[in-house]
Design an enzyme around this catalytic site. Structure first.
Site, PDB file in Angstrom:
ATOM      1  N   ASP A 111      -2.819  -1.985  -3.595  1.00 36.44           N
ATOM      2  CA  ASP A 111      -3.651  -0.881  -4.130  1.00 36.44           C
ATOM      3  C   ASP A 111      -4.786  -1.405  -5.045  1.00 36.44           C
ATOM      4  O   ASP A 111      -5.973  -1.180  -4.611  1.00 36.44           O
ATOM      5  CB  ASP A 111      -2.695  -0.123  -5.431  1.00 36.44           C
ATOM      6  N   LEU A 117      -4.384   4.586  -5.085  1.00 36.80           N
ATOM      7  CA  LEU A 117      -4.297   4.732  -3.280  1.00 36.80           C
ATOM      8  C   LEU A 117      -3.144   4.534  -2.957  1.00 36.80           C
ATOM      9  O   LEU A 117      -2.698   4.940  -1.863  1.00 36.80           O
ATOM     10  CB  LEU A 117      -5.446   3.509  -3.017  1.00 36.80           C
ATOM     11  N   ASP A 118      -2.114   3.900  -3.443  1.00 28.82           N
ATOM     12  CA  ASP A 118      -0.744   3.774  -3.142  1.00 28.82           C
ATOM     13  C   ASP A 118      -0.182   5.246  -2.997  1.00 28.82           C
ATOM     14  O   ASP A 118       0.276   5.773  -1.881  1.00 28.82           O
ATOM     15  CB  ASP A 118       0.261   2.910  -4.035  1.00 28.82           C
ATOM     16  N   LEU A 119      -0.597   6.231  -3.891  1.00 28.33           N
ATOM     17  CA  LEU A 119      -0.067   7.595  -3.765  1.00 28.33           C
ATOM     18  C   LEU A 119      -0.819   8.453  -2.844  1.00 28.33           C
ATOM     19  O   LEU A 119      -0.260   9.043  -1.928  1.00 28.33           O
ATOM     20  CB  LEU A 119      -0.133   8.195  -5.294  1.00 28.33           C
ATOM     21  N   GLY A 154       0.146   7.440   0.376  1.00 26.06           N
ATOM     22  CA  GLY A 154       1.123   7.945   0.985  1.00 26.06           C
ATOM     23  C   GLY A 154       1.165   9.442   1.236  1.00 26.06           C
ATOM     24  O   GLY A 154       1.709   9.769   2.514  1.00 26.06           O
TER      25      GLY A 154
END
Length: 611
Positions: free
Chosen positions: A442, A470-472, A475
């Site tokens: 991220d 950005l991870d979220l 996803g």
């Protein structure tokens, strides 16, 4: 669970769609910050603007029709009517996003990008795709000729405030745990600065590499030891209060020396890029790719009314950390059976503090309700067991390190042999679109793409958010890609490979800023943008439209309630800032209730509703 696939020659039929929404038309209406993303993604998936024939006019929302499907409609809103959540700023304030993003600063701060609106746009597309998958599988409102969408209730509903709760769900889960955080949240964190003024991010997942990097720069031993734990937990706590001396150490060395130390230690460093730099290299690529995988016949079971649209489908997930587990979690909320592949002994993140009823509260936020199977994928027997599971699954989803799947003979072409109808999904970091990329995590992607500059206004230095933006969002893109793959499979009978990435998520988030940069304009928001106002007992956040006028009022000596009354009496919009996430449980502004799972951990409402 998919029926055994029947193989046949992979020849495209004359009218077979190349994209999941080919031959469909869309009408898009609603909050522009949300619907701009919806319109862009629907177009990239193959939908064309609706003809001006009245079929979709007056819908007051978003409609997809054609291609043999009855119309599917969606509506999106900022929040409940009268809640005071009326735009990005007030949504960030009410749902705790300002509090989490502001942890590294020691006070709530608004994100300079329209993060919640962007994520809501992706969630809205997910809802539409899921509804179409359900209809293609013979669910409620079977496919038929288009009809006028006016009158019936919207099929899919989303709200930005619910998106906000989803984005803070891991942080909220920690507030309901049985024990305190492993690291007490306090201000601080990267980026670091070199002697020649280069701002950079540092990344490593290994304590030995962390120590070797700092020893190479002659950092004090006690500082590097004290710094590892807050650095390690920054993904969980959104702050990294490690010793200030580590910042002082990097300021003693030029950038080239720091790069050498990283290369020798196994740690990685990445210079913070500007939005102008990213605009200059942006290739306009889609945030995901879809490609035919196998030539099997996808004989999926029908949706049992009134079941969710993915009821009866099976998702096999081999995910780590956030990106892939969140994508699978959302597929589970849409009705799929989700089976996690975990290493022998189970996912080590199950024990990540703080715990709730013996399980990591954060882990529960992404993995509750999933089944789990322990498999050693490094052993031939383990890989054979995974292939057997994949042969009966509808989706295989992972976010392993680049090249690992191919090395283990578990890449798309390998699993297509045992299940030609499979939707094989990879959620990665860079999608092979960046030359010599750093580690695809991220904060490194934030640094490399200019997100660190975009999330702060023009009067502040560029700093990647320690909220896992950005991870979220990556996803969410992963779920969107899987749903697009499932719809394409239903329409063609072919298995599909889908790829999504953190880079694609960054491009979606940064699209307005990159357009400004490409035009030669200042891509950043003006000084003071989305800074909440201090009151005697808390903070208030004016809407973006009211911010300039609200700044003229001195509310520091007023309580929050009086400050809001004063601004509202002058026709300005503002709301209080949630600073304690546990207060969200009883916040009357929110359009959906926060519950508790069987372990007692907080559980946010689903981000969509279907009617």
């Amino acid at each position: 669970m998919a029926s055994p696939a029947t193989t046949h020659t992979a020849v495209r039929r004359p009218l077979e769609p190349a994209r999941p929404l080919d031959a469909l038309r869309c009408h898009v209406d609603g909050p522009p910050a949300v619907t701009a993303v919806v319109a862009d993604h629907l177009r990239r998936l193959g939908a064309l603007p609706s003809d001006e024939d009245g079929q979709a006019r007056g819908a007051g929302g978003i409609t997809l029709h054609g291609g043999g499907f009855a119309p599917v409609t969606a509506r999106t809103a900022w929040g409940a009517r009268g809640s005071g959540i009326e735009d990005e700023a007030t949504a960030q304030a009410a749902t705790g996003v300002m509090a989490v993003h502001g942890r590294r600063h020691g006070a709530p701060r608004g994100l300079g990008v329209d993060y919640l609106a962007t994520a809501t746009g992706v969630l809205t597309v997910q809802g539409l795709l899921a509804a179409l998958v359900g209809r293609a599988r013979g669910g409620p409102a079977p496919a038929g000729p288009p009809r006028h969408p006016g009158g019936p209730a919207p099929h899919v509903s989303t709200a930005v405030d619910r998106t906000g709760l989803l984005t803070v769900s891991q942080y909220l889960a920690a507030t309901g745990a049985d024990e305190p955080e492993a690291v007490e949240p306090a201000p601080g964190g990267p980026p670091f600065t070199s002697a020649d003024g280069v701002l950079f991010e540092l990344e490593t997942l290994d304590p030995g590499d962390w120590a070797a990097f700092w020893r190479a720069l002659e950092a004090p031993a006690d500082a590097l030891r004290a710094g590892w734990r807050p650095f390690q937990f920054r993904y969980a706590t959104a702050c990294a209060p490690f010793p200030v001396v580590l910042h002082e150490v990097t300021r003693l060395h030029p950038w080239e020396r720091i790069r050498q130390a990283a290369g020798a230690s196994g740690a990685e460093v990445c210079r913070l890029r500007t939005l102008a730099e990213r605009a200059g290299e942006a290739d306009g690529a889609d945030p995901w790719t879809l490609a035919p995988l196998g030539a099997g016949h996808a004989a999926t079971p029908p949706v049992p009314a009134p079941g969710p649209p993915l009821t009866g489908l099976t998702v096999l997930e081999a995910g780590r950390r956030i990106q892939a587990p969140l994508a699978a979690h959302l597929l589970g909320l849409l009705g799929a059976r989700v089976i996690r592949i975990e290493p022998p002994g189970g996912d080590p993140l199950r024990g990540m503090p703080p715990a709730c009823d013996g399980l990591s509260a954060r882990w529960l936020a992404l993995n509750r309700g999933k089944e789990a199977v322990e498999i050693d994928i490094k052993s031939p027997a383990g890989r054979a067991g995974l292939r057997e599971l994949a042969s009966e699954a509808d989706v295989f989803l992972h976010n392993w390190a680049p090249g690992k799947a191919a090395e283990l003979d578990l890449d798309a072409e390998h699993l297509a042999v045992v299940n030609p109808s499979l939707v094989y999904a990879y959620t990665g970091g860079w999608a092979d679109r960046i030359a010599d990329p750093p580690m695809g995590t991220d904060f490194m992607v934030q640094a490399r793409t200019g997100v660190g500059e975009a999330v702060h206004p023009a009067d502040e230095p560029p700093v990647p958010s320690l909220m896992t933006l950005l991870d979220l969002l990556g996803g969410l893109h992963g779920t969107e890609a899987v749903l697009a793959g499932l719809l394409l499979r239903e329409r063609t009978g072919h298995g599909v490979r889908v790829d999504s990435s953190l880079l694609g998520a960054a491009d979606t988030l940064l699209a307005p800023a990159l357009r400004r940069a490409a035009r030669g304009e200042d891509p950043r928001r003006p000084a003071g943008f989305r800074h909440p106002l201090r009151t005697s007992d808390g903070w208030i956040a004016p809407s973006d439209a009211s911010a300039t006028a609200a700044a003229a009022y001195d509310v520091r000596g007023m309580c929050t309630e009086d400050a809001l009354d004063q601004l509202r009496s002058h026709g300005l919009t503002a709301t209080s800032v949630t600073t304690d996430l546990s207060d969200l449980h009883h916040d009357p502004r929110l359009s959906g209730p926060i519950g508790r799972d069987t372990h007692g951990a907080p559980a946010v409402p689903d981000p969509w509703s279907f009617a």
